[in-house]
Write a protein that holds these residues in place. Structure first.
Motif, PDB file in Angstrom:
ATOM      1  N   TRP A  39       0.973  -1.291  -0.049  1.00 55.59           N
ATOM      2  CA  TRP A  39      -0.119  -0.241   0.480  1.00 55.59           C
ATOM      3  C   TRP A  39       0.971   1.374   0.154  1.00 55.59           C
ATOM      4  N   SER A  40       1.760   1.792   1.240  1.00 50.67           N
ATOM      5  CA  SER A  40       2.867   2.683   0.944  1.00 50.67           C
ATOM      6  C   SER A  40       3.234   2.466  -0.329  1.00 50.67           C
ATOM      7  N   GLU A  41       4.116   1.684  -0.647  1.00 59.66           N
ATOM      8  CA  GLU A  41       4.645   1.447  -2.647  1.00 59.66           C
ATOM      9  C   GLU A  41       3.844   2.690  -3.329  1.00 59.66           C
ATOM     10  N   THR A  42       2.244   1.832  -3.719  1.00 58.15           N
ATOM     11  CA  THR A  42       1.731   2.451  -4.188  1.00 58.15           C
ATOM     12  C   THR A  42       1.699   3.953  -4.194  1.00 58.15           C
ATOM     13  N   GLU A  43       1.245   4.293  -2.084  1.00 58.15           N
ATOM     14  CA  GLU A  43       0.921   5.521  -2.382  1.00 58.15           C
ATOM     15  C   GLU A  43       2.116   6.176  -2.846  1.00 58.15           C
ATOM     16  N   ARG A  44       3.393   6.287  -2.643  1.00 59.51           N
ATOM     17  CA  ARG A  44       4.288   6.650  -3.390  1.00 59.51           C
ATOM     18  C   ARG A  44       4.297   7.168  -4.658  1.00 59.51           C
ATOM     19  N   GLY A  45       4.298   6.160  -4.920  1.00 64.48           N
ATOM     20  CA  GLY A  45       4.470   6.576  -6.479  1.00 64.48           C
ATOM     21  C   GLY A  45       2.764   6.957  -7.013  1.00 64.48           C
ATOM     22  N   ARG A  46       1.626   6.667  -6.352  1.00 62.51           N
ATOM     23  CA  ARG A  46       0.274   8.093  -6.821  1.00 62.51           C
ATOM     24  C   ARG A  46       1.115   9.544  -6.263  1.00 62.51           C
ATOM     25  N   LEU A  47       1.777   9.516  -5.607  1.00 62.43           N
ATOM     26  CA  LEU A  47       1.723  10.925  -4.760  1.00 62.43           C
ATOM     27  C   LEU A  47       3.309  11.618  -5.359  1.00 62.43           C
ATOM     28  N   ALA A  48       4.027  10.985  -5.772  1.00 67.20           N
ATOM     29  CA  ALA A  48       5.330  11.049  -6.789  1.00 67.20           C
ATOM     30  C   ALA A  48       3.821  11.750  -8.288  1.00 67.20           C
ATOM     31  N   GLY A  49       3.549  10.779  -8.869  1.00 69.12           N
ATOM     32  CA  GLY A  49       2.891  10.720  -9.620  1.00 69.12           C
ATOM     33  C   GLY A  49       1.871  12.549  -9.799  1.00 69.12           C
ATOM     34  N   ARG A  50       0.755  12.903  -8.666  1.00 62.58           N
ATOM     35  CA  ARG A  50       0.818  14.162  -8.498  1.00 62.58           C
ATOM     36  C   ARG A  50       1.408  15.936  -8.525  1.00 62.58           C
ATOM     37  N   TYR A  51       2.600  15.079  -7.471  1.00 62.91           N
ATOM     38  CA  TYR A  51       3.241  16.147  -7.541  1.00 62.91           C
ATOM     39  C   TYR A  51       4.014  16.423  -9.307  1.00 62.91           C
ATOM     40  N   ARG A  52       4.649  15.618  -9.669  1.00 67.64           N
ATOM     41  CA  ARG A  52       5.373  15.836 -10.991  1.00 67.64           C
ATOM     42  C   ARG A  52       4.150  16.711 -12.177  1.00 67.64           C
ATOM     43  N   ALA A  53       3.018  16.356 -11.971  1.00 69.75           N
ATOM     44  CA  ALA A  53       2.052  16.477 -12.640  1.00 69.75           C
ATOM     45  C   ALA A  53       1.703  17.679 -12.571  1.00 69.75           C
ATOM     46  N   ALA A  54       1.569  18.423 -11.314  1.00 67.86           N
ATOM     47  CA  ALA A  54       1.477  19.954 -10.897  1.00 67.86           C
ATOM     48  C   ALA A  54       2.330  21.232 -11.054  1.00 67.86           C
ATOM     49  N   LEU A  55       3.527  19.964 -10.633  1.00 71.55           N
ATOM     50  CA  LEU A  55       5.017  21.382 -11.441  1.00 71.55           C
ATOM     51  C   LEU A  55       5.001  21.347 -13.152  1.00 71.55           C
ATOM     52  N   GLU A  56       4.309  20.497 -13.739  1.00 69.13           N
ATOM     53  CA  GLU A  56       4.469  20.179 -15.217  1.00 69.13           C
ATOM     54  C   GLU A  56       2.992  21.623 -15.457  1.00 69.13           C
ATOM     55  N   ARG A  57       2.376  21.275 -14.504  1.00 70.93           N
ATOM     56  CA  ARG A  57       0.703  22.034 -14.544  1.00 70.93           C
ATOM     57  C   ARG A  57       1.279  23.770 -14.311  1.00 70.93           C
ATOM     58  N   LEU A  58       1.979  23.825 -13.196  1.00 71.73           N
ATOM     59  CA  LEU A  58       2.331  24.890 -13.052  1.00 71.73           C
ATOM     60  C   LEU A  58       3.707  25.726 -13.732  1.00 71.73           C
ATOM     61  N   ALA A  59       4.173  25.098 -14.110  1.00 69.64           N
ATOM     62  CA  ALA A  59       5.620  25.767 -15.256  1.00 69.64           C
ATOM     63  C   ALA A  59       4.482  26.047 -16.783  1.00 69.64           C
ATOM     64  N   GLY A  60       3.483  25.101 -16.823  1.00 73.91           N
ATOM     65  CA  GLY A  60       2.496  26.265 -18.232  1.00 73.91           C
ATOM     66  C   GLY A  60       2.303  27.356 -17.875  1.00 73.91           C
ATOM     67  N   GLU A  61       1.449  27.072 -16.319  1.00 75.01           N
ATOM     68  CA  GLU A  61       0.522  28.819 -16.483  1.00 75.01           C
ATOM     69  C   GLU A  61       1.990  29.803 -16.078  1.00 75.01           C
ATOM     70  N   TYR A  62       2.743  29.476 -15.447  1.00 68.30           N
ATOM     71  CA  TYR A  62       4.237  30.765 -15.279  1.00 68.30           C
ATOM     72  C   TYR A  62       4.629  30.732 -17.105  1.00 68.30           C
ATOM     73  N   ALA A  63       4.609  29.638 -17.691  1.00 68.40           N
ATOM     74  CA  ALA A  63       5.018  30.107 -19.513  1.00 68.40           C
ATOM     75  C   ALA A  63       3.923  31.048 -19.678  1.00 68.40           C
ATOM     76  N   ASP A  64       3.003  30.620 -19.808  1.00 63.97           N
ATOM     77  CA  ASP A  64       1.288  31.185 -20.748  1.00 63.97           C
ATOM     78  C   ASP A  64       1.992  32.844 -20.103  1.00 63.97           C
ATOM     79  N   ARG A  65       1.916  32.913 -18.788  1.00 59.10           N
ATOM     80  CA  ARG A  65       2.351  34.841 -18.274  1.00 59.10           C
ATOM     81  C   ARG A  65       3.282  35.651 -18.928  1.00 59.10           C
ATOM     82  N   ARG A  66       4.505  34.406 -19.557  1.00 60.14           N
ATOM     83  CA  ARG A  66       5.672  34.656 -19.689  1.00 60.14           C
ATOM     84  C   ARG A  66       6.498  35.171 -18.778  1.00 60.14           C
ATOM     85  N   ASP A  67       5.988  34.611 -17.487  1.00 58.48           N
ATOM     86  CA  ASP A  67       7.153  34.286 -16.318  1.00 58.48           C
ATOM     87  C   ASP A  67       8.020  33.169 -15.989  1.00 58.48           C
ATOM     88  N   PHE A  68       8.630  33.439 -17.481  1.00 59.16           N
ATOM     89  CA  PHE A  68       9.967  32.332 -17.310  1.00 59.16           C
ATOM     90  C   PHE A  68      10.551  32.272 -16.208  1.00 59.16           C
TER      91      PHE A  68
END
Length: 111
Positions: free
Chosen positions: A13-42
């Motif tokens: 269970w804990s290994e599955t949760e670690r993987g799930r949370l790591a995936g959500r973290y990576r997705a959030a970072l990618e989304r934030l990077a896109g939002e910054y780029a859209d605002r031209r905040d490179f």
């Protein structure tokens, strides 16, 4: 990490949760990077891409995002250098050539 000896269900269970949370973290970072780029905040975009590269160093999409962000900031040399470092990492760790998109962007940056 937290581990319990003799509790294989918890470990699974804990290994599955670690993987799930790591995936959500990576997705959030990618989304934030896109939002910054859209605002031209490179600067903000580059910071998010750097965090994503740190979390997933073998990700070509993260490497490409960081390279594009650095280039948008005017740091074409830094972008190319990161591409070269990623290329070497992929070859060392995975024993294969990097994604052709990486080589293409490096060629574009070098011209």
């Amino acid at each position: 990490g937290f581990y319990l000896n003799g509790a294989p269900e918890f470990e699974s269970w804990s290994e599955t949760e670690r993987g799930r949370l790591a995936g959500r973290y990576r997705a959030a970072l990618e989304r934030l990077a896109g939002e910054y780029a859209d605002r031209r905040d490179f600067g903000g975009a580059v910071e998010m891409w750097r965090r994503l590269v740190a979390a997933d160093p073998l990700s070509t999409s993260a490497a490409l995002g960081l390279m594009r962000g650095l280039a948008a900031q005017g740091d074409r040399s830094g972008a190319w250098q990161h591409g070269k470092a990623h290329e070497g990492l992929v070859r060392r760790e995975l024993g294969r050539d990097p994604d052709p998109a990486l080589r293409s962007l490096m060629a574009e940056l070098a011209s």
